[in-house]
Write a protein that holds these residues in place. Structure first.
Motif, PDB file in Angstrom:
ATOM      1  N   LEU A  71      13.056  21.770  -0.218  1.00  0.00           N
ATOM      2  CA  LEU A  71      13.922  21.032  -1.153  1.00  0.00           C
ATOM      3  C   LEU A  71      13.408  21.170  -2.584  1.00  0.00           C
ATOM      4  CD1 LEU A  71      14.844  17.658   0.594  1.00  0.00           C
ATOM      5  CD2 LEU A  71      16.435  19.322  -0.401  1.00  0.00           C
ATOM      6  N   GLY A  72      12.089  21.076  -2.744  1.00  0.00           N
ATOM      7  CA  GLY A  72      11.526  21.229  -4.086  1.00  0.00           C
ATOM      8  C   GLY A  72      11.785  22.609  -4.651  1.00  0.00           C
ATOM      9  N   ASP A  73      11.660  23.660  -3.810  1.00  0.00           N
ATOM     10  CA  ASP A  73      11.930  25.020  -4.273  1.00  0.00           C
ATOM     11  C   ASP A  73      13.396  25.191  -4.678  1.00  0.00           C
ATOM     12  OD1 ASP A  73       9.316  25.826  -3.856  1.00  0.00           O
ATOM     13  OD2 ASP A  73       9.690  26.548  -1.826  1.00  0.00           O
ATOM     14  N   LEU A  74      14.302  24.520  -3.951  1.00  0.00           N
ATOM     15  CA  LEU A  74      15.736  24.711  -4.192  1.00  0.00           C
ATOM     16  C   LEU A  74      16.275  23.817  -5.300  1.00  0.00           C
ATOM     17  CD1 LEU A  74      17.090  24.946  -0.531  1.00  0.00           C
ATOM     18  CD2 LEU A  74      17.117  26.777  -2.231  1.00  0.00           C
ATOM     19  N   ARG A  75      15.889  22.553  -5.299  1.00  0.00           N
ATOM     20  CA  ARG A  75      16.509  21.566  -6.190  1.00  0.00           C
ATOM     21  C   ARG A  75      15.647  21.178  -7.379  1.00  0.00           C
ATOM     22  NH1 ARG A  75      20.031  23.162  -3.319  1.00  0.00           N
ATOM     23  NH2 ARG A  75      21.180  21.962  -1.741  1.00  0.00           N
ATOM     24  N   GLY A  76      14.414  21.630  -7.398  1.00  0.00           N
ATOM     25  CA  GLY A  76      13.489  21.175  -8.423  1.00  0.00           C
ATOM     26  C   GLY A  76      12.615  20.059  -7.869  1.00  0.00           C
ATOM     27  N   GLU A  77      11.389  19.969  -8.338  1.00  0.00           N
ATOM     28  CA  GLU A  77      10.434  19.049  -7.744  1.00  0.00           C
ATOM     29  C   GLU A  77      10.653  17.598  -8.150  1.00  0.00           C
ATOM     30  OE1 GLU A  77       9.598  21.694  -9.533  1.00  0.00           O
ATOM     31  OE2 GLU A  77       8.606  23.103  -8.161  1.00  0.00           O
ATOM     32  N   ARG A  78      11.182  17.343  -9.352  1.00  0.00           N
ATOM     33  CA  ARG A  78      11.261  15.963  -9.841  1.00  0.00           C
ATOM     34  C   ARG A  78      12.019  15.026  -8.895  1.00  0.00           C
ATOM     35  NH1 ARG A  78      11.284  12.604 -14.488  1.00  0.00           N
ATOM     36  NH2 ARG A  78      12.995  11.100 -14.382  1.00  0.00           N
ATOM     37  N   PRO A  79      13.272  15.312  -8.526  1.00  0.00           N
ATOM     38  CA  PRO A  79      13.973  14.364  -7.651  1.00  0.00           C
ATOM     39  C   PRO A  79      13.307  14.208  -6.291  1.00  0.00           C
ATOM     40  CG  PRO A  79      15.222  16.406  -7.876  1.00  0.00           C
ATOM     41  CD  PRO A  79      14.127  16.466  -8.876  1.00  0.00           C
ATOM     42  N   VAL A  80      12.703  15.277  -5.788  1.00  0.00           N
ATOM     43  CA  VAL A  80      12.068  15.195  -4.475  1.00  0.00           C
ATOM     44  C   VAL A  80      10.808  14.326  -4.552  1.00  0.00           C
ATOM     45  CG1 VAL A  80      11.113  16.501  -2.555  1.00  0.00           C
ATOM     46  CG2 VAL A  80      12.975  17.477  -3.904  1.00  0.00           C
ATOM     47  N   ILE A  81       9.990  14.530  -5.568  1.00  0.00           N
ATOM     48  CA  ILE A  81       8.773  13.729  -5.714  1.00  0.00           C
ATOM     49  C   ILE A  81       9.119  12.259  -5.920  1.00  0.00           C
ATOM     50  CG2 ILE A  81       6.788  13.289  -7.213  1.00  0.00           C
ATOM     51  CD1 ILE A  81       6.517  16.280  -7.600  1.00  0.00           C
ATOM     52  N   LEU A  82      10.131  11.987  -6.759  1.00  0.00           N
ATOM     53  CA  LEU A  82      10.544  10.594  -6.974  1.00  0.00           C
ATOM     54  C   LEU A  82      11.044   9.971  -5.680  1.00  0.00           C
ATOM     55  CD1 LEU A  82      12.380  10.857 -10.418  1.00  0.00           C
ATOM     56  CD2 LEU A  82      10.176   9.758  -9.951  1.00  0.00           C
ATOM     57  N   GLY A  83      11.833  10.710  -4.920  1.00  0.00           N
ATOM     58  CA  GLY A  83      12.323  10.193  -3.651  1.00  0.00           C
ATOM     59  C   GLY A  83      11.192   9.894  -2.672  1.00  0.00           C
ATOM     60  N   ILE A  84      10.196  10.787  -2.635  1.00  0.00           N
ATOM     61  CA  ILE A  84       9.047  10.561  -1.756  1.00  0.00           C
ATOM     62  C   ILE A  84       8.310   9.284  -2.150  1.00  0.00           C
ATOM     63  CG2 ILE A  84       6.759  11.428  -1.136  1.00  0.00           C
ATOM     64  CD1 ILE A  84       7.907  14.256  -1.310  1.00  0.00           C
ATOM     65  N   LEU A  85       8.061   9.117  -3.440  1.00  0.00           N
ATOM     66  CA  LEU A  85       7.305   7.950  -3.890  1.00  0.00           C
ATOM     67  C   LEU A  85       8.060   6.650  -3.646  1.00  0.00           C
ATOM     68  CD1 LEU A  85       5.767   9.404  -7.168  1.00  0.00           C
ATOM     69  CD2 LEU A  85       4.527   8.731  -5.096  1.00  0.00           C
ATOM     70  N   VAL A  86       9.388   6.677  -3.773  1.00  0.00           N
ATOM     71  CA  VAL A  86      10.185   5.485  -3.458  1.00  0.00           C
ATOM     72  C   VAL A  86      10.065   5.163  -1.968  1.00  0.00           C
ATOM     73  CG1 VAL A  86      12.530   4.591  -3.275  1.00  0.00           C
ATOM     74  CG2 VAL A  86      11.799   5.729  -5.370  1.00  0.00           C
ATOM     75  N   ALA A  87      10.223   6.179  -1.123  1.00  0.00           N
ATOM     76  CA  ALA A  87      10.128   5.959   0.326  1.00  0.00           C
ATOM     77  C   ALA A  87       8.746   5.460   0.718  1.00  0.00           C
ATOM     78  CB  ALA A  87      10.458   7.260   1.064  1.00  0.00           C
ATOM     79  N   VAL A  88       7.708   6.039   0.131  1.00  0.00           N
ATOM     80  CA  VAL A  88       6.344   5.640   0.460  1.00  0.00           C
ATOM     81  C   VAL A  88       6.081   4.200   0.009  1.00  0.00           C
ATOM     82  CG1 VAL A  88       3.918   6.073  -0.080  1.00  0.00           C
ATOM     83  CG2 VAL A  88       5.424   7.975   0.497  1.00  0.00           C
ATOM     84  N   SER A  89       6.553   3.832  -1.174  1.00  0.00           N
ATOM     85  CA  SER A  89       6.353   2.464  -1.669  1.00  0.00           C
ATOM     86  C   SER A  89       7.073   1.450  -0.782  1.00  0.00           C
ATOM     87  CB  SER A  89       6.845   2.351  -3.118  1.00  0.00           C
ATOM     88  OG  SER A  89       6.103   3.192  -3.979  1.00  0.00           O
TER      89      SER A  89
END
Length: 491
Positions: A71-89
């Motif tokens: 997903l990061g390779d296709l869509r860019g890392e920013r939205p994926v990293i933000l989504g991960i951090l929201v889910a983890v929190s």
């Protein structure tokens, strides 16, 4: 490099933001390990049920990591990293407030998404920073991985101890995760994906199923029994499903992972080395934790250390050494090559495990063994991302590092299982504690795993790998991306 960074965005602040995210990853992995006994007592569950607190996190990571990398390779890392951090929190908050095992397992599944932060951070730094800053940036990320692991253990010792509430340690993870989320949202630039095409959801589903069938018996085998129908059935099913996944990847136009990536010598070497280094990491980690907490008056060995003493006195020095060494490891890889560096690190592992096998009667000997084995892991994980990135195109950085992360995770699970199995096999019926020979055998497993890394690296060198080539700048830049990431624990 994106226009935002080129225009003068703060590279140092970006590195800090990503480092905090990666700290969340290693922190949430390690803080659970010493708390399993308290989770059993407070939730009123069996040791087997408590083991699922670790297993659920590992299985979620195995399923999610390659998808998040792609997903990061296709869509860019920013939205994926933000989504991960929201889910983890959200998962960490749930772990704090729940008193239910099923909900705690849901929380651990959400936290499993954090494994995607490491390969995505490598992708960001590879693209956003100028080459002259990459080496230092990757070294900082490496150091915060070590910091997170150590902080998790120390925080557990301080906030939970031997009889405190296991939930207290999760507050540290929540605080770090929220700060990281805020900094990433503020600093991480918007950049398009580097790859084209779509996500191979069927490939992701089949790969996830195969990895679950593999990791499930590795983590639960000591409780299920190695000859039980469930264990054997899962292992056979894993072999069938993963073989089918390879066939599937060969037949579609846009696979999740190129089959040639899996068979290319340049990626096989770091993946096998990552597997073996993961085994060595947990052979050391679990053996030291169990050994030093053993009461010498009952067992004839050990030092009767508390959870906090075990973390601070015997594990913290290795973590600090990893922090100090990581920046230098990047420069060593850039100057001498990744494979020679990998061999040197593995040799330290052989020495450390050899010391643990034969000389562990004094605290300083165990501490020295821990320093050597941690040095081995730090240097190995400094070299592995360099080998991976040097072998693939930029648009495959995320998924290639995700595959290597899976190899390391499988190794960690296997190392944990082997250590648990050996220790359980040599229990003294009179005391209910392991015999001394169990720790010798676990240390010898570490020696074997470290020697395997040496052999794999030598094969790579003989085949012409590990020398400075057209990607030597990238190799040096990624060399600092070491990892200290426990994902399981001793029961």
């Amino acid at each position: 490099m994106s226009d935002t960074t080129a225009a003068g965005a703060r590279p140092a602040a970006l590195v800090v933001a990503l480092s905090l995210g990666v700290t969340t990853l290693s922190l949430l992995q390690s803080l659970v390990v010493p708390s399993l006994g308290r989770i059993e007592d407070q939730l009123g569950i069996s040791p087997g049920a408590a083991g699922w607190v670790l297993t659920a996190n590992l299985l979620a990571a195995a399923v999610l990591t390659p998808v998040l990398g792609r997903l990061g390779d296709l869509r860019g890392e920013r939205p994926v990293i933000l989504g991960i951090l929201v889910a983890v929190s959200l998962g960490t908050l749930l772990a704090i407030v729940t008193e239910s095992l099923p909900l705690l397992l849901v929380a651990r599944v959400l936290q499993g998404a954090s494994y995607g932060l490491f390969p995505l951070s490598i992708s960001v730094l590879r693209r956003e920073l100028p080459s002259e800053r990459l080496s230092v940036a990757m070294a900082v990320v490496s150091s915060t991985l070590a910091v997170g692991g150590v902080v998790g253990l120390v925080a557990t010792g301080l906030l939970t101890g031997d009889d405190g509430d296991y939930r207290h340690a999760f507050w540290v993870g929540l605080g770090v995760g929220l700060v990281s989320l805020a900094m990433v949202a503020w600093l991480l630039p918007h950049s398009p994906g580097t790859a084209t095409g779509r996500i191979d959801w069927w490939g992701a589903l089949v790969l996830g199923l195969g990895l679950v069938l593999l990791l499930l018996p590795l983590s639960q085998g000591p409780m299920w029994g190695w000859a039980s129908p469930g264990t054997i059935g899962c292992l056979v099913g894993s072999a069938v499903v993963l073989a089918g996944w390879v066939v599937l990847q060969r037949r579609i136009a846009e696979p999740l992972v190129r089959p040639s990536m899996l068979t290319d010598r340049r990626t096989v070497v770091p993946n096998v080395a990552g597997l073996m280094t993961g085994i060595a990491l947990f052979a050391s980690f679990l053996a030291v934790l169990q050994y030093v907490q053993s009461p010498p008056g009952v067992t004839g060995y050990g030092f009767g250390a508390s959870v906090l003493e075990a973390a601070v006195v015997y594990l913290l020095p290795g973590g600090i050494l990893g922090i100090v060494v990581a920046p230098f490891a990047g420069r060593v890889v850039g100057r001498f090559g990744a494979l020679p560096t990998l061999i040197t690190g593995a040799a330290c592992g052989v020495a450390g495990f050899g010391l643990l096998a034969g000389f562990r009667g004094e605290p300083w000997q165990v501490i020295l063994a821990g320093l050597l084995t941690q040095l081995s892991v730090t240097v190995a994980y400094a070299a592995l991302p360099a080998l991976v990135v040097d072998a693939v195109q930029e648009d495959e950085t995320g998924v290639a590092n995700a595959v290597n992360s899976i190899a390391r995770s499988v190794g960690q699970a296997l190392g944990s299982t082997v250590a648990v199995t050996l220790i359980a096999a040599f229990l003294n019926p009179g005391t209910g504690l392991p015999r001394a020979i169990a720790f010798t055998l676990v240390a010898l497993v570490g020696v074997g795993a470290s020697l395997a890394v040496v052999v794999v690296a030598l094969i790579g060198l003989r085949s012409g790998g590990g020398r400075r080539g057209p990607h030597s700048g990238i190799e040096e830049a990624t060399a600092g991306a070491g990892e200290w990431s426990p994902v399981s624990g001793l029961r």
